[in-house]
Design a protein around this motif. Structure first.
Motif, PDB file in Angstrom:
ATOM      1  N   GLY A 140       0.772  -1.238   0.000  1.00 43.64           N
ATOM      2  CA  GLY A 140       0.000   0.000   0.000  1.00 43.64           C
ATOM      3  C   GLY A 140       0.795   1.276   0.000  1.00 43.64           C
ATOM      4  O   GLY A 140       0.246   2.347   0.196  1.00 43.64           O
ATOM      5  N   GLY A 141       2.089   1.235  -0.212  1.00 40.32           N
ATOM      6  CA  GLY A 141       2.889   2.452  -0.261  1.00 40.32           C
ATOM      7  C   GLY A 141       2.761   3.139  -1.607  1.00 40.32           C
ATOM      8  O   GLY A 141       1.950   2.758  -2.453  1.00 40.32           O
ATOM      9  N   VAL A 142       3.625   4.183  -1.771  1.00 44.21           N
ATOM     10  CA  VAL A 142       3.606   4.947  -3.027  1.00 44.21           C
ATOM     11  C   VAL A 142       3.864   4.023  -4.212  1.00 44.21           C
ATOM     12  O   VAL A 142       3.203   4.090  -5.255  1.00 44.21           O
ATOM     13  N   ALA A 143       4.863   3.146  -4.037  1.00 40.20           N
ATOM     14  CA  ALA A 143       5.246   2.249  -5.135  1.00 40.20           C
ATOM     15  C   ALA A 143       4.062   1.411  -5.598  1.00 40.20           C
ATOM     16  O   ALA A 143       3.839   1.220  -6.801  1.00 40.20           O
ATOM     17  N   THR A 144       3.274   0.926  -4.643  1.00 43.55           N
ATOM     18  CA  THR A 144       2.125   0.086  -5.003  1.00 43.55           C
ATOM     19  C   THR A 144       1.082   0.890  -5.764  1.00 43.55           C
ATOM     20  O   THR A 144       0.522   0.427  -6.762  1.00 43.55           O
ATOM     21  N   THR A 145       0.832   2.128  -5.280  1.00 42.96           N
ATOM     22  CA  THR A 145      -0.155   2.981  -5.957  1.00 42.96           C
ATOM     23  C   THR A 145       0.284   3.257  -7.390  1.00 42.96           C
ATOM     24  O   THR A 145      -0.516   3.168  -8.328  1.00 42.96           O
ATOM     25  N   VAL A 146       1.553   3.593  -7.532  1.00 42.35           N
ATOM     26  CA  VAL A 146       2.052   3.930  -8.866  1.00 42.35           C
ATOM     27  C   VAL A 146       2.006   2.703  -9.771  1.00 42.35           C
ATOM     28  O   VAL A 146       1.586   2.768 -10.925  1.00 42.35           O
ATOM     29  N   LYS A 147       2.430   1.564  -9.215  1.00 38.61           N
ATOM     30  CA  LYS A 147       2.447   0.335 -10.019  1.00 38.61           C
ATOM     31  C   LYS A 147       1.048  -0.075 -10.476  1.00 38.61           C
ATOM     32  O   LYS A 147       0.872  -0.635 -11.552  1.00 38.61           O
ATOM     33  N   SER A 148       0.049   0.236  -9.618  1.00 41.97           N
ATOM     34  CA  SER A 148      -1.317  -0.181  -9.945  1.00 41.97           C
ATOM     35  C   SER A 148      -1.842   0.520 -11.200  1.00 41.97           C
ATOM     36  O   SER A 148      -2.762   0.050 -11.846  1.00 41.97           O
ATOM     37  N   ALA A 149      -1.232   1.669 -11.508  1.00 43.53           N
ATOM     38  CA  ALA A 149      -1.715   2.438 -12.673  1.00 43.53           C
ATOM     39  C   ALA A 149      -0.836   2.221 -13.896  1.00 43.53           C
ATOM     40  O   ALA A 149      -0.964   2.935 -14.889  1.00 43.53           O
ATOM     41  N   GLN A 150       0.079   1.240 -13.809  1.00 41.58           N
ATOM     42  CA  GLN A 150       1.042   1.055 -14.896  1.00 41.58           C
ATOM     43  C   GLN A 150       0.346   0.696 -16.215  1.00 41.58           C
ATOM     44  O   GLN A 150      -0.448  -0.225 -16.285  1.00 41.58           O
ATOM     45  N   LEU A 151       0.687   1.477 -17.255  1.00 45.02           N
ATOM     46  CA  LEU A 151       0.092   1.278 -18.579  1.00 45.02           C
ATOM     47  C   LEU A 151       0.955   0.313 -19.389  1.00 45.02           C
ATOM     48  O   LEU A 151       2.136   0.129 -19.095  1.00 45.02           O
ATOM     49  N   PRO A 152       0.380  -0.286 -20.454  1.00 44.45           N
ATOM     50  CA  PRO A 152       1.202  -1.148 -21.311  1.00 44.45           C
ATOM     51  C   PRO A 152       2.381  -0.366 -21.892  1.00 44.45           C
ATOM     52  O   PRO A 152       2.251   0.830 -22.186  1.00 44.45           O
ATOM     53  N   PHE A 188       3.695  -0.235 -24.735  1.00 49.02           N
ATOM     54  CA  PHE A 188       3.417   0.400 -26.031  1.00 49.02           C
ATOM     55  C   PHE A 188       2.767   1.773 -25.820  1.00 49.02           C
ATOM     56  O   PHE A 188       3.172   2.772 -26.426  1.00 49.02           O
ATOM     57  N   VAL A 189       1.783   1.814 -24.932  1.00 49.10           N
ATOM     58  CA  VAL A 189       1.080   3.078 -24.672  1.00 49.10           C
ATOM     59  C   VAL A 189       2.038   4.097 -24.051  1.00 49.10           C
ATOM     60  O   VAL A 189       2.020   5.289 -24.389  1.00 49.10           O
ATOM     61  N   VAL A 190       2.917   3.614 -23.155  1.00 51.04           N
ATOM     62  CA  VAL A 190       3.894   4.520 -22.539  1.00 51.04           C
ATOM     63  C   VAL A 190       4.806   5.113 -23.618  1.00 51.04           C
ATOM     64  O   VAL A 190       5.110   6.309 -23.606  1.00 51.04           O
ATOM     65  N   SER A 191       5.222   4.268 -24.574  1.00 52.42           N
ATOM     66  CA  SER A 191       6.082   4.763 -25.659  1.00 52.42           C
ATOM     67  C   SER A 191       5.351   5.813 -26.492  1.00 52.42           C
ATOM     68  O   SER A 191       5.941   6.821 -26.890  1.00 52.42           O
ATOM     69  N   VAL A 192       4.093   5.564 -26.757  1.00 53.40           N
ATOM     70  CA  VAL A 192       3.307   6.522 -27.552  1.00 53.40           C
ATOM     71  C   VAL A 192       3.233   7.858 -26.814  1.00 53.40           C
ATOM     72  O   VAL A 192       3.460   8.929 -27.390  1.00 53.40           O
ATOM     73  N   MET A 193       2.934   7.794 -25.521  1.00 56.15           N
ATOM     74  CA  MET A 193       2.808   9.025 -24.737  1.00 56.15           C
ATOM     75  C   MET A 193       4.165   9.719 -24.582  1.00 56.15           C
ATOM     76  O   MET A 193       4.259  10.945 -24.639  1.00 56.15           O
ATOM     77  N   ARG A 194       5.197   8.934 -24.391  1.00 52.11           N
ATOM     78  CA  ARG A 194       6.563   9.491 -24.265  1.00 52.11           C
ATOM     79  C   ARG A 194       6.924  10.218 -25.562  1.00 52.11           C
ATOM     80  O   ARG A 194       7.444  11.336 -25.547  1.00 52.11           O
ATOM     81  N   GLY A 195       6.621   9.574 -26.685  1.00 56.83           N
ATOM     82  CA  GLY A 195       6.897  10.193 -27.977  1.00 56.83           C
ATOM     83  C   GLY A 195       6.064  11.444 -28.207  1.00 56.83           C
ATOM     84  O   GLY A 195       6.472  12.345 -28.936  1.00 56.83           O
ATOM     85  N   LEU A 252       7.777  -2.032 -31.626  1.00 56.64           N
ATOM     86  CA  LEU A 252       8.440  -3.332 -31.446  1.00 56.64           C
ATOM     87  C   LEU A 252       7.977  -4.011 -30.162  1.00 56.64           C
ATOM     88  O   LEU A 252       7.770  -5.224 -30.129  1.00 56.64           O
ATOM     89  N   TYR A 253       7.823  -3.202 -29.097  1.00 62.63           N
ATOM     90  CA  TYR A 253       7.365  -3.780 -27.821  1.00 62.63           C
ATOM     91  C   TYR A 253       5.979  -4.413 -27.976  1.00 62.63           C
ATOM     92  O   TYR A 253       5.631  -5.354 -27.262  1.00 62.63           O
ATOM     93  N   LEU A 254       5.188  -3.875 -28.908  1.00 66.93           N
ATOM     94  CA  LEU A 254       3.848  -4.425 -29.130  1.00 66.93           C
ATOM     95  C   LEU A 254       3.893  -5.587 -30.123  1.00 66.93           C
ATOM     96  O   LEU A 254       3.296  -6.639 -29.905  1.00 66.93           O
ATOM     97  N   LEU A 255       4.634  -5.340 -31.228  1.00 66.66           N
ATOM     98  CA  LEU A 255       4.618  -6.318 -32.324  1.00 66.66           C
ATOM     99  C   LEU A 255       5.284  -7.642 -31.949  1.00 66.66           C
ATOM    100  O   LEU A 255       4.732  -8.715 -32.223  1.00 66.66           O
ATOM    101  N   ALA A 256       6.483  -7.551 -31.364  1.00 66.51           N
ATOM    102  CA  ALA A 256       7.265  -8.769 -31.136  1.00 66.51           C
ATOM    103  C   ALA A 256       6.472  -9.826 -30.353  1.00 66.51           C
ATOM    104  O   ALA A 256       6.322 -10.958 -30.831  1.00 66.51           O
ATOM    105  N   PRO A 257       5.931  -9.477 -29.166  1.00 62.50           N
ATOM    106  CA  PRO A 257       5.161 -10.501 -28.454  1.00 62.50           C
ATOM    107  C   PRO A 257       3.878 -10.902 -29.181  1.00 62.50           C
ATOM    108  O   PRO A 257       3.501 -12.075 -29.170  1.00 62.50           O
ATOM    109  N   LEU A 258       3.252  -9.934 -29.841  1.00 64.44           N
ATOM    110  CA  LEU A 258       2.000 -10.215 -30.550  1.00 64.44           C
ATOM    111  C   LEU A 258       2.229 -11.223 -31.684  1.00 64.44           C
ATOM    112  O   LEU A 258       1.447 -12.158 -31.876  1.00 64.44           O
TER     113      LEU A 258
END
Lengths: 538, 139
Positions: free
Chosen positions: A207-219, A221-228, A294-300
């Motif tokens: 239940g600490g900060v790390a858990t809260t942040v981890k609970s909202a972790q996006l895929p 691929f989506v993180v790369s899109v937003m980062r870009g 690539l992060y999306l395609l390779a596993p898919l």
């Protein structure tokens, strides 16, 4: 306002088809320019430089950006199981970019505006009539406004909480934002370290900060899109700003005959700001959005799990810092630029891309390797071809972004040959086709009809792309410059003739794809995608 | 991080360090005077560029072989390039010529002969005309 209805599939197909149309235009322009470089003048020199100005804009913003936008507008909502924030805005985006490109292209084709995509200050306003500058600047600004609208749409889709979801189930906005921009890994790391330091590891696990942040972790691929998207916004603001600056000088001259001193704007400061913004595409989005794909395609494609996802998340964060700091590699030969900047920003930070892309390719290749035996599908072939292209083009880029080697490479054919065309055609092109081949069955319910034509597409495109890039690049050894016509010597004609042959092979590959597309879906269906949405069956 | 990732990262680090050390070292000859020392030039040549035209010092450019000389180029309109080429076409060195700045480069010619000068930056549709054969004599 009347409700706007368009299916996500139709929307994406419109982007892809217009993107492929832009590729056809850029390809015809490329072959026409190559004819001139073989000293077979079909057009005037002024027209050649005008095409040289439009060619990269049509290729990058027309082909690559439209295909990427179309794919992301479909994939991001699908992965998040949310609707796209605004299909209407997506349609407005598409036509804003298309109209902007048409204006910028027309300023060259009809009015011979030719300050190149680099628009080094004060070249546009010092050499070209204000009416042509105005037309180009408005076109460029429209393209960048389109890019900003796309980012707004994607960002709102990721961060919006659907009304129907219960508040308790919704992810905290702060944590979602941290994840969206790839900062969550650093926050979790620091939180865990602090918990350990205080000898309370249970705080991190329970239940600490790390858990809260981890609970909202996006895929990833989506993180790369937003980062870009961060890079895309900076790029759009800087380039639109360059357009506005051109207008500030061109409009008073056009409307009232007032001429201002263009050197009142410092050309070196301008060049730094301009390349900082422009590099957000070349060394930002091209890399991080490709990595994300690539992060999306390779596993898919192999039906497995992405290898090393934890490291990949760190890579996305590291790339944010790298892409912000690499621009000086375009100013390695600008000796008034401090040596410190040329070495640190130009050379050392550029090597950061070697790590971010090296680790991204490793993650994708290990994902495929660990899933053996894998079926070599068309998207997988194109994906591997894309990694191959990025490796070739990326390493040649590192050579030219070197304080020593740049002295003998800057502005030579090495740059557009070994680096740019290898990166864009073989690297980015193959990845875009991988995504296209993977998406088509999802968008249309059926894949392309002919495997033979698909294979011809892959091999002709890859061999043609590498061959053309190498033919251009090798002429560096005998001093061939880029952006230069040599009407009085035939020294470079053999290299350009070889590039022409491989360019035609490349074009044949693309033609195989188009024929396959038309044979599979029919020309009428493809054209009909731009008509009104058919009524849904009840 | 898995062991295989650590090993791959080590490979990347090794390549990056080796490449940067080699290319910054005097193994690339001009790094000796561009990065590691600042030799006092025995001669300085001032070149101005304007409206697609190079203007060289009166009497032309005659540089001694094996000794550092400085080229200072200025422009009063747009960005040009100052590139020095061997007779076989190969480029010896170049720099950008940014308007409003003194753009200077120190070079040590390692062979006598005649060298051509060409603008290495696009400065408008007449840029290909900016070629001056035998602009530099190295003796």
């Amino acid at each position: 306002m009347k409700p706007y209805r368009i299916s996500p599939e139709r929307l994406t197909l419109r982007y892809v088809i217009l993107g492929m149309g832009a590729l056809a235009v850029a390809g015809i322009e490329g072959l026409l320019m190559r004819t001139q470089l073989m000293n077979v003048p079909l057009i005037t020199d002024e027209h050649w430089y005008a095409i040289l100005t439009a060619h990269p804009l049509v290729g990058i913003y027309g082909w690559a950006y439209l295909c990427v936008m179309g794919a992301f507008l479909y994939l991001v909502p699908k992965l998040l199981n949310k609707p796209l924030f605004s299909p209407r805005l997506a349609t407005v985006t598409l036509w804003t970019v298309v109209v902007g490109l048409a204006l910028a292209w027309s300023s060259g084709f009809f009015l011979h505006f030719a300050s190149l995509y680099t628009v080094y200050w004060p070249l546009p306003v010092a050499r070209f009539p204000p009416v042509t500058v105005t037309m180009f600047a408005v076109g460029l600004a429209l393209v960048e406004i389109g890019v900003l609208l796309f980012v707004v749409n994607i960002g709102a889709t990721v961060l919006r909480r659907p009304k129907e979801r219960k508040a308790a189930a919704a992810k905290p906005t702060g944590a979602l934002l941290l994840s969206a921009f790839g900062i969550d890994v650093a926050v979790v790391y620091v939180a865990n370290r602090l918990a350990r330091w205080r000898r309370r590891p249970e705080a991190a696990a329970d239940g600490g900060v790390a858990t809260t942040v981890k609970s909202a972790q996006l895929p990833v691929f989506v993180v790369s899109v937003m980062r870009g998207s961060v890079d895309a916004v900076i790029n759009a603001v800087v380039l639109a700003g360059a357009g506005v600056l051109m207008l500030v000088f061109a409009l008073p001259s056009l409307l009232a005959g007032i001429t201002m001193d263009p050197l009142s704007v410092d050309p070196l400061v301008y060049k730094n700001v301009f390349w900082w913004g422009l590099d957000m595409v070349a060394d930002g989005d091209v890399l991080i959005w490709v990595a994300g794909s690539l992060y999306l395609l390779a596993p898919l494609l192999v039906g497995g799990k992405l290898f090393g996802e934890g490291i990949v998340r760190w890579v996305i964060l590291a790339d944010l810092i790298v892409s912000m700091g690499v621009w000086s590699h375009h100013l390695m030969s600008d000796l008034p630029q401090p040596l410190f900047m040329r070495l640190v920003s130009g050379q050392f930070i550029t090597w950061g891309e070697f790590f971010t892309m090296g680790l991204s390719f490793f993650a994708a290749l290990m994902t495929v390797w660990l899933a053996r035996p894998v079926k070599m599908t068309m998207p997988l072939k194109f994906m591997l071809g894309g990694i191959f292209g990025f490796m070739l083009g990326g390493f040649s880029g590192l050579l030219q972004a070197n304080s020593g080697l740049n002295v003998i490479m800057h502005n030579t054919q090495w740059v557009p040959g070994f680096h740019v065309h290898e990166m864009i055609l073989v690297g980015l092109g193959n990845i875009l086709f991988a995504v296209t081949y993977a998406l088509l069955p999802m968008l249309t319910g059926t894949g392309l009809k002919s495997d033979r034509l698909s294979n011809a597409h892959f091999w002709l495109w890859t061999i043609g792309g590498v061959g053309m890039a190498w033919s251009m690049g090798l002429s560096w050894a005998v001093g061939a410059l880029r952006r230069m016509l040599y009407p009085s010597t035939d020294l470079y004609v053999p290299y350009q003739a070889s590039a022409m042959v491989f360019g035609i092979i490349l074009a044949a590959g693309f033609a195989a794809f188009i024929v396959n597309l038309v044979r599979t879906y029919g020309l009428k269906t493809l054209v009909g995608l731009f008509g009104p949405e058919p009524a849904r069956k009840t | 991080m898995e062991r295989v990732e650590k090993r791959w990262l080590l490979v990347l680090v090794a390549v990056a360090v080796a490449f940067n050390v080699i290319t910054l070292s005097p193994l690339v000859p001009w790094q000796r005077w561009m990065v590691w020392s600042s030799p006092e030039p025995v001669q300085e040549f001032r070149i101005s560029v304007s409206n697609y035209t190079f203007t060289f010092p009166p009497g032309g450019i005659r540089a001694p072989v094996g000794q550092p000389v400085r080229f200072v180029a200025t422009s009063d309109d747009v960005t040009y390039g100052f590139g020095v080429f061997r007779k076989d076409g190969g480029m010896l060195f170049q720099m950008q010529v940014i308007p409003g700045y003194e753009n200077s480069i120190v070079w040590i010619f390692d062979a006598t002969g005649s060298y051509d000068v060409r603008s290495t930056e696009y400065s408008g549709p007449l840029a290909p005309t900016m070629f001056v054969p035998d602009a530099i004599q190295v003796v």
